[in-house]
Design a protein around this motif. Structure first.
Motif, PDB file in Angstrom:
ATOM      1  N   ILE A  42       0.767  -1.155   0.125  1.00 25.01           N
ATOM      2  CA  ILE A  42       0.135   0.178  -0.029  1.00 25.01           C
ATOM      3  C   ILE A  42       0.987   1.241   0.199  1.00 25.01           C
ATOM      4  O   ILE A  42       1.833   1.302   0.942  1.00 25.01           O
ATOM      5  N   SER A  43       0.588   1.913  -0.807  1.00 25.54           N
ATOM      6  CA  SER A  43       1.436   3.420  -1.065  1.00 25.54           C
ATOM      7  C   SER A  43       1.260   4.343   0.349  1.00 25.54           C
ATOM      8  O   SER A  43       0.154   4.376   0.701  1.00 25.54           O
ATOM      9  N   SER A  44       2.112   4.649   0.659  1.00 25.49           N
ATOM     10  CA  SER A  44       1.952   5.719   2.040  1.00 25.49           C
ATOM     11  C   SER A  44       1.038   6.831   1.599  1.00 25.49           C
ATOM     12  O   SER A  44       0.648   7.693   2.543  1.00 25.49           O
ATOM     13  N   LEU A  45       0.992   7.209   0.213  1.00 22.25           N
ATOM     14  CA  LEU A  45       0.304   8.427  -0.231  1.00 22.25           C
ATOM     15  C   LEU A  45      -1.267   8.297  -0.569  1.00 22.25           C
ATOM     16  O   LEU A  45      -1.758   8.766  -0.860  1.00 22.25           O
ATOM     17  N   ILE A  51      -5.674   1.686   6.753  1.00 24.14           N
ATOM     18  CA  ILE A  51      -6.973   1.300   6.574  1.00 24.14           C
ATOM     19  C   ILE A  51      -6.854  -0.088   6.003  1.00 24.14           C
ATOM     20  O   ILE A  51      -7.203  -1.108   6.817  1.00 24.14           O
ATOM     21  N   ILE A  52      -6.305  -0.287   4.954  1.00 20.44           N
ATOM     22  CA  ILE A  52      -6.119  -1.732   4.339  1.00 20.44           C
ATOM     23  C   ILE A  52      -4.488  -2.222   4.770  1.00 20.44           C
ATOM     24  O   ILE A  52      -3.519  -1.248   4.894  1.00 20.44           O
ATOM     25  N   GLU A  53      -4.314  -3.355   5.096  1.00 23.07           N
ATOM     26  CA  GLU A  53      -3.027  -3.833   5.544  1.00 23.07           C
ATOM     27  C   GLU A  53      -2.553  -5.082   4.339  1.00 23.07           C
ATOM     28  O   GLU A  53      -3.191  -5.648   3.649  1.00 23.07           O
ATOM     29  N   THR A  54      -1.242  -4.846   4.182  1.00 18.51           N
ATOM     30  CA  THR A  54      -0.646  -6.220   3.432  1.00 18.51           C
ATOM     31  C   THR A  54      -1.135  -7.524   3.874  1.00 18.51           C
ATOM     32  O   THR A  54      -1.198  -7.626   5.230  1.00 18.51           O
ATOM     33  N   SER A  55      -1.492  -8.179   2.841  1.00 20.25           N
ATOM     34  CA  SER A  55      -1.971  -9.606   3.252  1.00 20.25           C
ATOM     35  C   SER A  55      -3.507  -9.701   3.435  1.00 20.25           C
ATOM     36  O   SER A  55      -4.106 -10.928   3.597  1.00 20.25           O
ATOM     37  N   ASP A  56      -4.147  -8.491   3.534  1.00 19.78           N
ATOM     38  CA  ASP A  56      -5.555  -8.389   3.357  1.00 19.78           C
ATOM     39  C   ASP A  56      -6.008  -9.051   1.941  1.00 19.78           C
ATOM     40  O   ASP A  56      -5.386  -9.106   1.044  1.00 19.78           O
ATOM     41  N   ILE A  57      -7.044  -9.668   2.058  1.00 13.67           N
ATOM     42  CA  ILE A  57      -7.825 -10.273   0.915  1.00 13.67           C
ATOM     43  C   ILE A  57      -9.155  -9.333   0.406  1.00 13.67           C
ATOM     44  O   ILE A  57      -9.864  -9.168   1.098  1.00 13.67           O
ATOM     45  N   LEU A  58      -8.987  -8.703  -0.574  1.00 15.60           N
ATOM     46  CA  LEU A  58      -9.801  -7.663  -1.290  1.00 15.60           C
ATOM     47  C   LEU A  58     -10.902  -8.483  -1.861  1.00 15.60           C
ATOM     48  O   LEU A  58     -10.782  -9.404  -2.518  1.00 15.60           O
ATOM     49  N   LEU A  59     -12.114  -8.670  -1.237  1.00 11.88           N
ATOM     50  CA  LEU A  59     -13.237  -9.500  -1.695  1.00 11.88           C
ATOM     51  C   LEU A  59     -14.309  -8.766  -2.643  1.00 11.88           C
ATOM     52  O   LEU A  59     -14.934  -9.350  -3.409  1.00 11.88           O
TER      53      LEU A  59
END
Length: 261
Positions: A42-45, A51-59
């Protein structure tokens, strides 16, 4: 990649594009299921930062399920999930459903605008492949994984120093899906193009000449890291028209490359 939105060329308003700022990994296993895609960075910009984290699965985005190949179903056809972002304006919210540590969650993300210093890049689209020259603006827009950025910059900038006048490194920026011509080629995004049909590519304009002047049944692209893409030429040419229409892109080339076309 919002620089291809038709509204950019029509209005030239850099602030007219929303940006999600995620890099995702697809989990396609042969048949599409609505099991989502994994977030790699996730870009810091981005408005999604913290809000979203790495390894989250976008459903799902705005209640539209995301397939494990990164596509969504719209009007009885599957298109890249990024299309749902491309139709939004800066500071509009999108509703994201995600899976985190076994728990399904929903969150609203406010899209940030493309940076005001952003310069409309040169680009060429053929068979769903979006070719662009390597630039620092490309690095920002391609949303390359943060862990790889320093190595990527070092490697590519070293190559840039070896180029002669008029030469460019040409990259595959995006592969817009068309299952008839470029299935499974999205893994080739962010790779350099070394050759077209065996001829070394000097710059983006030269690549266009090689592609459009091809007389072979198949178009072969020799890429970075030994990767190869082979397209059926006429099928890819025909598919380009439909891809441009689907993603609301007016031209297959940026204005500076259209000339007298």
């Amino acid at each position: 990649m919002h620089f291809l939105s038709s509204s950019f060329e029509e209005s030239d308003q850099h602030s007219g594009f929303g940006w999600l700022g995620l890099t995702c990994k697809y989990m396609f296993k042969g048949s599409v299921s609505d099991s989502g895609i994994s977030v790699e960075s996730i870009s810091s910009l981005s408005g999604a930062h913290k809000i979203i984290e790495t390894s989250d699965i976008l459903l799902a985005i705005d209640n539209i399920p995301i397939g494990d190949d990164g596509t969504v179903l719209l009007r009885n056809e599957r298109v890249d999930f990024r299309h749902l972002v491309s139709v939004k304006k800066p500071y509009e919210n999108i509703l994201i459903k995600l899976l985190r540590e076994g728990e399904v969650r929903e969150c609203n993300v406010t899209l940030k605008p493309v940076q005001k210093h952003y310069i409309p890049p040169s680009y060429y689209i053929f068979g769903g492949f979006v070719f662009v020259p390597f630039t620092h603006a490309y690095i920002d827009d391609a949303e390359i994984h943060e862990d790889c950025t320093d190595h990527f910059l070092y490697k590519t900038e070293s190559m840039v120093k070896e180029l002669d006048t008029g030469e460019q490194l040409v990259m595959i920026s995006v592969v817009y899906d068309n299952h008839d011509v470029n299935q499974d080629f999205r893994r080739l995004e962010a790779l350099m193009v070394h050759k077209v049909n065996g001829v070394e590519v000097k710059n983006l304009k030269h690549l266009i000449e090689l592609v459009e002047g091809s007389c072979t049944e198949h178009l072969r692209l020799d890429l970075q890291d030994g990767e190869v893409a082979v397209l059926h030429y006429e099928s890819a040419k025909e598919a380009t028209v439909g891809i441009l229409k689907r993603y609301n892109i007016f031209f297959s080339k940026s204005e500076n490359l259209r000339g007298s076309d």
